[in-house]
Design an enzyme around this catalytic site. Structure first.
Site, PDB file in Angstrom:
ATOM      1  N   SER A  44      42.823  33.565  27.638  1.00 39.68           N
ATOM      2  CA  SER A  44      44.183  33.251  27.180  1.00 39.68           C
ATOM      3  C   SER A  44      45.087  33.331  28.406  1.00 39.68           C
ATOM      4  O   SER A  44      44.700  33.866  29.435  1.00 39.68           O
ATOM      5  CB  SER A  44      44.626  34.285  26.146  1.00 39.68           C
ATOM      6  OG  SER A  44      44.687  35.564  26.761  1.00 39.68           O
ATOM      7  N   ILE A  87      42.680  38.609  28.831  1.00 42.87           N
ATOM      8  CA  ILE A  87      44.141  38.640  28.668  1.00 42.87           C
ATOM      9  C   ILE A  87      44.791  38.987  30.003  1.00 42.87           C
ATOM     10  O   ILE A  87      44.316  39.864  30.723  1.00 42.87           O
ATOM     11  CB  ILE A  87      44.577  39.634  27.561  1.00 42.87           C
ATOM     12  CG1 ILE A  87      46.104  39.654  27.449  1.00 42.87           C
ATOM     13  CG2 ILE A  87      44.008  41.028  27.795  1.00 42.87           C
ATOM     14  CD1 ILE A  87      46.649  40.502  26.317  1.00 42.87           C
ATOM     15  N   ILE A 131      40.485  42.185  31.490  1.00 45.73           N
ATOM     16  CA  ILE A 131      41.878  42.092  31.926  1.00 45.73           C
ATOM     17  C   ILE A 131      41.981  41.159  33.128  1.00 45.73           C
ATOM     18  O   ILE A 131      41.277  41.319  34.114  1.00 45.73           O
ATOM     19  CB  ILE A 131      42.439  43.494  32.286  1.00 45.73           C
ATOM     20  CG1 ILE A 131      42.191  44.515  31.160  1.00 45.73           C
ATOM     21  CG2 ILE A 131      43.929  43.390  32.622  1.00 45.73           C
ATOM     22  CD1 ILE A 131      42.843  44.239  29.838  1.00 45.73           C
ATOM     23  N   LYS A 132      42.894  40.191  33.026  1.00 48.69           N
ATOM     24  CA  LYS A 132      43.085  39.233  34.123  1.00 48.69           C
ATOM     25  C   LYS A 132      44.065  39.795  35.143  1.00 48.69           C
ATOM     26  O   LYS A 132      45.187  40.188  34.790  1.00 48.69           O
ATOM     27  CB  LYS A 132      43.690  37.941  33.577  1.00 48.69           C
ATOM     28  CG  LYS A 132      42.723  36.996  32.933  1.00 48.69           C
ATOM     29  CD  LYS A 132      43.467  35.681  32.733  1.00 48.69           C
ATOM     30  CE  LYS A 132      42.665  34.653  31.999  1.00 48.69           C
ATOM     31  NZ  LYS A 132      43.376  33.388  31.920  1.00 48.69           N
ATOM     32  N   ILE A 133      43.630  39.805  36.397  1.00 48.79           N
ATOM     33  CA  ILE A 133      44.483  40.241  37.507  1.00 48.79           C
ATOM     34  C   ILE A 133      44.478  39.124  38.546  1.00 48.79           C
ATOM     35  O   ILE A 133      43.408  38.660  38.942  1.00 48.79           O
ATOM     36  CB  ILE A 133      43.959  41.559  38.126  1.00 48.79           C
ATOM     37  CG1 ILE A 133      44.048  42.698  37.095  1.00 48.79           C
ATOM     38  CG2 ILE A 133      44.723  41.921  39.396  1.00 48.79           C
ATOM     39  CD1 ILE A 133      43.462  44.024  37.542  1.00 48.79           C
TER      40      ILE A 133
END
Length: 382
Positions: A45, A109, A140-142
């Site tokens: 997403s 996300i 988790i998107k970084i």
């Protein structure tokens, strides 16, 4: 009946994830259908997707009203909406997560894109997102920026799955790979388990070609018809740079997993950080709508596709292991950009698309916050 090409890609060691997550998709059963009929093994997403999903959708109104009654600020209401969607998607993908031994079944996300250049804030938000969502198969998107890299390292050492996003250059990919390795090493040094941690490095494609193609068009205009040989060489670059760049990134991946440091981690149960191909919808109608799928099928990779590309691929992908074909030509093509006649500075292109990439997430995030404020006003009791 002809077999669906999407379902055979897995035989080549590549997983297909979908780049689109909405409450409609979850509640209608469509997401579950995509898993069974299209072989989708994960989902990503981003703020742009959520903006479209939430802005004009009554499905979220009841939860927004509940947030208003609870006296929550707009940002917290937004989070409550997306966290709920992420949790539900995680539950839908849980069987794939279990069956694949934690290889697939992830839901990605993004931390707020407004903090892309703030290491401490990124670490703090990644930890909080992971804790509050409360699902093992959340990722988790970084962003793979200079500030993002130390955040990736820390968050991996905390035992959180990470999708390092917005990678364009080979250099930024290598940095993401080593940040993952350093994070795992830090965990090993603390005597902690590393066998349950997963990561992908999201390497972006179409945006590179869009930018290079624009530069090519400008250069052709400036040289006019004076030099047809140079013009032909420039035209031959169109739609080719992103795939060549990705093939070289994969060769770097293979080098890294041959390193002693990586092998030491494998002995402790480490999982490879797979390259994930992102930004895979073709923007130029003269290009094949599945070229970023067909050309980059290979083992230990993920390709994340928007719905239209998923359908196009189900219809006419030509599945074969091409990720390691034409590698020599890929290096030659990238080298040719430095040629005095061509003069395309790829480093500058990469910096530009990275900055634009962050903006492309910040703008929808900010406009989402504005439309959330509007909704809150509309739904608030007078």
């Amino acid at each position: 009946m002809a077999s669906n090409p999407l379902l055979t890609i897995k035989d080549y060691g590549q997983s297909i994830w979908m780049d689109n997550l909405t409450r409609d998709l979850i509640q209608s059963g469509e997401l579950q259908g995509m898993i069974s009929s299209r072989g989708i093994r994960g989902i990503t997403s981003n703020p742009a997707i959520f903006e479209k999903a939430i802005a004009g959708n009554v499905l979220y109104d009841a939860d927004i009203e509940a947030g208003i009654q609870a006296g929550l600020p707009v940002e917290k209401i937004y989070e409550s909406l997306i966290f709920e969607d992420i949790r539900n998607a995680c539950d839908i993908f849980r069987p794939i997560y279990e069956e694949s031994g934690g290889l697939d079944g992830y839901v990605s996300i993004e931390v707020p894109p407004t903090i892309a250049h703030d290491t401490k804030a990124t670490i703090k938000e990644a930890q909080r997102y992971y804790r509050e969502i409360g699902r093992e198969n959340v990722m988790i998107k970084i962003p793979g920026t200079l500030s993002g890299s130390p955040a990736v390292e820390q968050v991996i050492s905390d035992g959180i799955n990470v999708n390092v996003t917005l990678l364009f250059s080979i250099k930024s990919y290598e940095e993401a790979a080593w940040a993952y390795i350093r994070g795992l090493e830090a965990r090993v040094n603390k005597g902690q388990d590393i066998s349950k941690i997963a990561s992908v490095a999201s390497f972006f494609l179409s945006r590179i070609d869009i930018k290079v193609d624009q530069i090519v068009e400008e250069r052709i205009k400036t040289i006019g018809t004076e030099d047809l040989a140079i013009e032909a060489r420039l035209v031959a670059l169109k739609g080719k740079v992103a795939i060549a760049n990705a093939k070289i990134a994969y060769q770097k991946y293979k080098e890294i997993i041959q390193s002693e440091r990586w092998k030491a981690l494998v002995d402790k149960g480490a999982n490879v950080q797979r390259l994930l191909w992102a930004s895979t919808s073709t923007k130029d109608p003269t290009y094949s709508d599945v070229m970023y799928v067909n050309e980059l099928i290979g083992s230990d990779t993920v390709n994340t596709l928007p719905p239209a590309t998923i359908e196009a691929c189900a219809d006419h992908c030509d599945v074969a292991n091409r990720l390691e074909s034409g590698v020599k030509e890929a290096y030659q093509l990238i080298d040719s950009l430095k040629d005095p006649d061509i003069k395309i500075n790829l480093d500058e292109v990469m910096d530009l698309v990275l900055d634009e990439g962050i903006d492309k997430f910040i703008q929808p995030y900010q406009s989402l916050m504005e439309s959330m404020e509007e909704k809150v006003k509309q739904l608030s009791p007078a």
